[in-house]
Design an enzyme around this catalytic site. Structure first.
Site, PDB file in Angstrom:
ATOM      1  N   CYS A   5       5.752 -28.815  53.548  1.00 40.39           N
ATOM      2  CA  CYS A   5       4.342 -28.896  53.162  1.00 40.39           C
ATOM      3  C   CYS A   5       3.758 -30.263  53.473  1.00 40.39           C
ATOM      4  O   CYS A   5       2.541 -30.403  53.642  1.00 40.39           O
ATOM      5  CB  CYS A   5       4.135 -28.514  51.697  1.00 40.39           C
ATOM      6  SG  CYS A   5       5.388 -29.021  50.529  1.00 40.39           S
TER       7      CYS A   5
ATOM      8  N   PHE B 244       2.471 -25.803  50.029  1.00 38.44           N
ATOM      9  CA  PHE B 244       3.687 -25.957  49.234  1.00 38.44           C
ATOM     10  C   PHE B 244       4.877 -25.333  49.956  1.00 38.44           C
ATOM     11  O   PHE B 244       4.729 -24.483  50.837  1.00 38.44           O
ATOM     12  CB  PHE B 244       3.518 -25.365  47.832  1.00 38.44           C
ATOM     13  CG  PHE B 244       3.382 -23.864  47.789  1.00 38.44           C
ATOM     14  CD1 PHE B 244       4.497 -23.056  47.593  1.00 38.44           C
ATOM     15  CD2 PHE B 244       2.143 -23.256  47.931  1.00 38.44           C
ATOM     16  CE1 PHE B 244       4.378 -21.675  47.550  1.00 38.44           C
ATOM     17  CE2 PHE B 244       2.007 -21.878  47.887  1.00 38.44           C
ATOM     18  CZ  PHE B 244       3.122 -21.080  47.696  1.00 38.44           C
ATOM     19  N   CYS B 245       6.062 -25.803  49.562  1.00 36.97           N
ATOM     20  CA  CYS B 245       7.310 -25.335  50.150  1.00 36.97           C
ATOM     21  C   CYS B 245       8.415 -25.597  49.133  1.00 36.97           C
ATOM     22  O   CYS B 245       8.128 -25.910  47.982  1.00 36.97           O
ATOM     23  CB  CYS B 245       7.580 -26.040  51.477  1.00 36.97           C
ATOM     24  SG  CYS B 245       7.578 -27.850  51.345  1.00 36.97           S
ATOM     25  N   THR B 246       9.653 -25.487  49.536  1.00 38.79           N
ATOM     26  CA  THR B 246      10.761 -25.599  48.587  1.00 38.79           C
ATOM     27  C   THR B 246      10.850 -26.981  47.946  1.00 38.79           C
ATOM     28  O   THR B 246      10.790 -27.121  46.726  1.00 38.79           O
ATOM     29  CB  THR B 246      12.095 -25.261  49.275  1.00 38.79           C
ATOM     30  OG1 THR B 246      11.996 -23.981  49.896  1.00 38.79           O
ATOM     31  CG2 THR B 246      13.236 -25.265  48.266  1.00 38.79           C
TER      32      THR B 246
END
EC number: 1.14.-.-
Length: 252
Positions: free
Chosen positions: A189, A182-184
């Site tokens: 991701c 996951f990322c922003t």
């Protein structure tokens, strides 16, 4: 009610004739007085823009008229002021730098898990096949410090180009588990999940739409703190409201 609409959007897609596209994007976004950053590369587009709702809608309508970007999905949040000082449209080698040319998301996505499904997995502690779920934060260490999922793996990388080496160093610890990168907003991701799959990590997913979409659809279940963003808001809380001052205090 806040009058400024902020959008984050990206798409991995083959783009050509980038100088002409850059000029067109700059002209169209400038004509409706949007501020922010648009990155263009042969692998796709990545943008963060702010303005009034009608101007944002006008620009998105123009952008989606390009068949390559017709399904571009934007994530929305509100603020009292425009968090960008100017408009920049740049041509880059990658829209998110990884320095691994073999990883080409424009040729096919990694499997994705929806926010609703992930929230259920986190609540029950395992995925639908009964495997333990590992939340893998692909962001930089200073971003993670503003907030992350409870129990998330954080390799304390300083930049995304360090992610491949971190995978090689920790790959064995991921065996037999379902890994959700996951990322922003989803862009890092997506590349991260593809790289892990290429490196032999099984059962890898990306969080569809990243933390921002997870906040929008679940209210941030299982997420502690705020989501760092690269503009003057500093961070967003799970209600997608600016939490900059809170985040700065928390990480001081």
């Amino acid at each position: 009610m806040p009058a400024v609409v902020n959008i984050a959007a990206y798409k991995f897609v083959v783009l050509d004739n980038l100088p002409t596209l850059r000029a067109d994007v700059l002209a169209q976004a400038g004509a409706v007085n949007l501020k922010g950053t648009v990155l263009l590369a042969e692998e796709g587009i990545n943008l963060f823009l702010a303005g009034s709702r009608d101007k944002i809608d006008t620009f998105l309508q123009w952008l989606r008229a390009d068949s390559r970007l017709a399904d571009l999905e934007a994530k929305f949040s509100l603020s009292e002021t425009v968090p960008f000082r100017r408009l920049r449209v740049k041509i880059k080698r990658e829209i998110i730098r990884m320095d691994h040319p073999a990883i080409q998301p424009q040729s096919g996505r990694a499997p994705a898990v929806s926010p609703a499904t992930l929230a259920r997995w986190l609540e029950q502690g395992v995925d639908d096949q009964g495997r333990p779920v590992v939340m893998l934060d692909t962001r930089n260490a200073f971003e993670v410090d503003a907030g992350t999922f409870e129990g998330a793996v954080d390799w304390r990388i300083e930049r995304f180009t360090q992610f491949p080496a971190a995978v090689q160093a920790h790959r064995d610890s991921l065996r037999g588990k379902t890994v959700v990168s996951f990322c922003t907003g989803g862009i890092r991701c997506e590349k991260a999940a593809l790289y892990m799959a290429e490196s032999g990590v099984e059962h890898v997913y990306q969080l569809d739409g990243g933390i921002l979409k997870y906040f929008e659809e679940t209210g941030g279940k299982g997420f502690n703190g705020n989501c760092f963003v690269f503009d003057e808001r500093v961070a967003l809380d799970p209600a997608l409201a600016p939490a900059g001052a809170v985040a700065q205090l928390a990480t001081a």
